[in-house]
Design a protein around this motif. Structure first.
Motif, mmCIF file in Angstrom:
data_model
loop_
_atom_site.group_PDB
_atom_site.id
_atom_site.type_symbol
_atom_site.label_atom_id
_atom_site.label_comp_id
_atom_site.label_asym_id
_atom_site.label_seq_id
_atom_site.Cartn_x
_atom_site.Cartn_y
_atom_site.Cartn_z
ATOM 1 N N GLY A 98 -6.942 16.968 5.309
ATOM 2 C CA GLY A 98 -6.050 18.075 4.958
ATOM 3 C C GLY A 98 -4.695 17.634 4.426
ATOM 4 N N VAL A 99 -4.642 16.442 3.824
ATOM 5 C CA VAL A 99 -3.380 15.901 3.326
ATOM 6 C C VAL A 99 -3.132 16.384 1.896
ATOM 7 C CG1 VAL A 99 -2.117 13.798 2.746
ATOM 8 C CG2 VAL A 99 -3.600 13.853 4.774
ATOM 9 N N ASN A 100 -1.978 17.007 1.684
ATOM 10 C CA ASN A 100 -1.582 17.478 0.362
ATOM 11 C C ASN A 100 -0.764 16.392 -0.330
ATOM 12 O OD1 ASN A 100 -1.115 19.126 -1.856
ATOM 13 N ND2 ASN A 100 0.627 20.143 -0.912
ATOM 14 N N ILE A 101 -1.257 15.887 -1.440
ATOM 15 C CA ILE A 101 -0.561 14.847 -2.194
ATOM 16 C C ILE A 101 0.486 15.515 -3.075
ATOM 17 C CG2 ILE A 101 -0.796 13.015 -3.907
ATOM 18 C CD1 ILE A 101 -3.744 12.739 -2.912
ATOM 19 N N ARG A 102 1.739 15.123 -2.905
ATOM 20 C CA ARG A 102 2.838 15.685 -3.701
ATOM 21 C C ARG A 102 3.020 14.928 -5.010
ATOM 22 N NH1 ARG A 102 3.767 20.117 -3.321
ATOM 23 N NH2 ARG A 102 5.961 19.950 -3.767
ATOM 24 N N ALA A 103 2.778 13.609 -5.005
ATOM 25 C CA ALA A 103 2.881 12.786 -6.214
ATOM 26 C C ALA A 103 2.052 11.535 -5.991
ATOM 27 C CB ALA A 103 4.332 12.413 -6.492
ATOM 28 N N LEU A 104 1.573 10.942 -7.087
ATOM 29 C CA LEU A 104 0.828 9.693 -6.961
ATOM 30 C C LEU A 104 0.973 8.854 -8.209
ATOM 31 C CD1 LEU A 104 -2.074 9.625 -8.680
ATOM 32 C CD2 LEU A 104 -2.719 11.238 -6.949
ATOM 33 N N SER A 105 0.713 7.580 -8.021
ATOM 34 C CA SER A 105 0.732 6.606 -9.099
ATOM 35 C C SER A 105 -0.296 5.539 -8.760
ATOM 36 C CB SER A 105 2.126 5.975 -9.200
ATOM 37 O OG SER A 105 2.119 4.878 -10.082
ATOM 38 N N ILE A 106 -0.917 4.981 -9.774
ATOM 39 C CA ILE A 106 -1.842 3.870 -9.554
ATOM 40 C C ILE A 106 -1.457 2.723 -10.489
ATOM 41 C CG2 ILE A 106 -3.567 4.785 -11.138
ATOM 42 C CD1 ILE A 106 -4.586 2.962 -7.998
ATOM 43 N N ALA A 107 -1.425 1.550 -9.943
ATOM 44 C CA ALA A 107 -1.202 0.334 -10.729
ATOM 45 C C ALA A 107 -2.350 -0.603 -10.384
ATOM 46 C CB ALA A 107 0.138 -0.301 -10.364
ATOM 47 N N ASP A 108 -2.827 -1.350 -11.374
ATOM 48 C CA ASP A 108 -3.959 -2.217 -11.073
ATOM 49 C C ASP A 108 -3.841 -3.574 -11.740
ATOM 50 O OD1 ASP A 108 -4.490 -1.399 -13.695
ATOM 51 O OD2 ASP A 108 -6.639 -1.413 -13.395
ATOM 52 N N THR A 109 -4.596 -4.514 -11.173
ATOM 53 C CA THR A 109 -4.813 -5.825 -11.752
ATOM 54 C C THR A 109 -6.326 -5.979 -11.837
ATOM 55 O OG1 THR A 109 -4.968 -7.009 -9.646
ATOM 56 C CG2 THR A 109 -2.750 -6.701 -10.552
ATOM 57 N N SER A 110 -6.782 -7.140 -12.200
ATOM 58 C CA SER A 110 -8.236 -7.316 -12.294
ATOM 59 C C SER A 110 -8.902 -7.294 -10.920
ATOM 60 C CB SER A 110 -8.569 -8.628 -13.012
ATOM 61 O OG SER A 110 -7.997 -9.712 -12.315
ATOM 62 N N ASP A 111 -8.167 -7.605 -9.860
ATOM 63 C CA ASP A 111 -8.764 -7.709 -8.527
ATOM 64 C C ASP A 111 -8.478 -6.531 -7.598
ATOM 65 O OD1 ASP A 111 -9.856 -10.217 -9.127
ATOM 66 O OD2 ASP A 111 -7.977 -11.213 -8.577
ATOM 67 N N PHE A 112 -7.307 -5.913 -7.728
ATOM 68 C CA PHE A 112 -6.963 -4.842 -6.801
ATOM 69 C C PHE A 112 -6.039 -3.838 -7.473
ATOM 70 C CE2 PHE A 112 -3.521 -7.835 -6.361
ATOM 71 C CZ PHE A 112 -2.410 -7.054 -6.173
#
Length: 143
Positions: free
Chosen positions: A28-42
């Motif tokens: 029941g968690v409401n996400i207010r904002a998000l961002s994703i950053a990635d590399t080849s492994d994680f």
């Protein structure tokens, strides 16, 4: 004026981000904002949620590695050059910005940018002295 942010470390493989989001939905968690950053492994999924401590526990109980950090939330005009004004304040005060992400408040024709400078306290002071509208955790979490 510091905002708590979750950083969730994800293996860079199919379905792993969806798994984390499914845990949040079921909790029941409401996400207010998000961002994703990635590399080849994680990847690092950064989230602003109303109850960071409880959400961290929920994710850790479901085998996710989670860290709580801090960002600054600044309200700015949603028009060309709006972000440049905010970044200019930091530049003028010689404050290095490590990353940022933003979202739009359509009802107010404003945007909110979440900033992570090397020195959070110096960043807050510079932004406030520069006339930026630094906003509270209560506003950002939607409480």
């Amino acid at each position: 004026m510091k905002i708590k942010q979750l950083s969730i470390f994800l293996e860079n493989r199919k379905g792993r981000m969806k798994n984390a989001l499914d845990v949040l939905e079921k909790g029941g968690v409401n996400i207010r904002a998000l961002s994703i950053a990635d590399t080849s492994d994680f990847g690092i999924l950064r989230l602003i949620v109303p109850d960071p401590e409880e959400t961290k526990k929920l994710l850790e109980d479901n085998n996710f590695i989670v860290k709580i950090g801090e960002v600054i939330a600044v309200r700015m005009a949603d028009h060309p050059g709006g972000l440049g004004v905010i970044l200019g304040i930091l530049d003028d005060n010689n404050i290095n910005l490590e990353y940022l992400y933003a979202f739009v408040e359509e009802k107010e024709e404003m945007a909110i940018v979440l900033l992570h400078p090397e020195n959070i306290d110096a960043g807050i002071k510079a932004l406030q002295n520069g006339g930026a509208k630094v906003i509270s955790a209560k506003e950002i979490y939607g409480l």
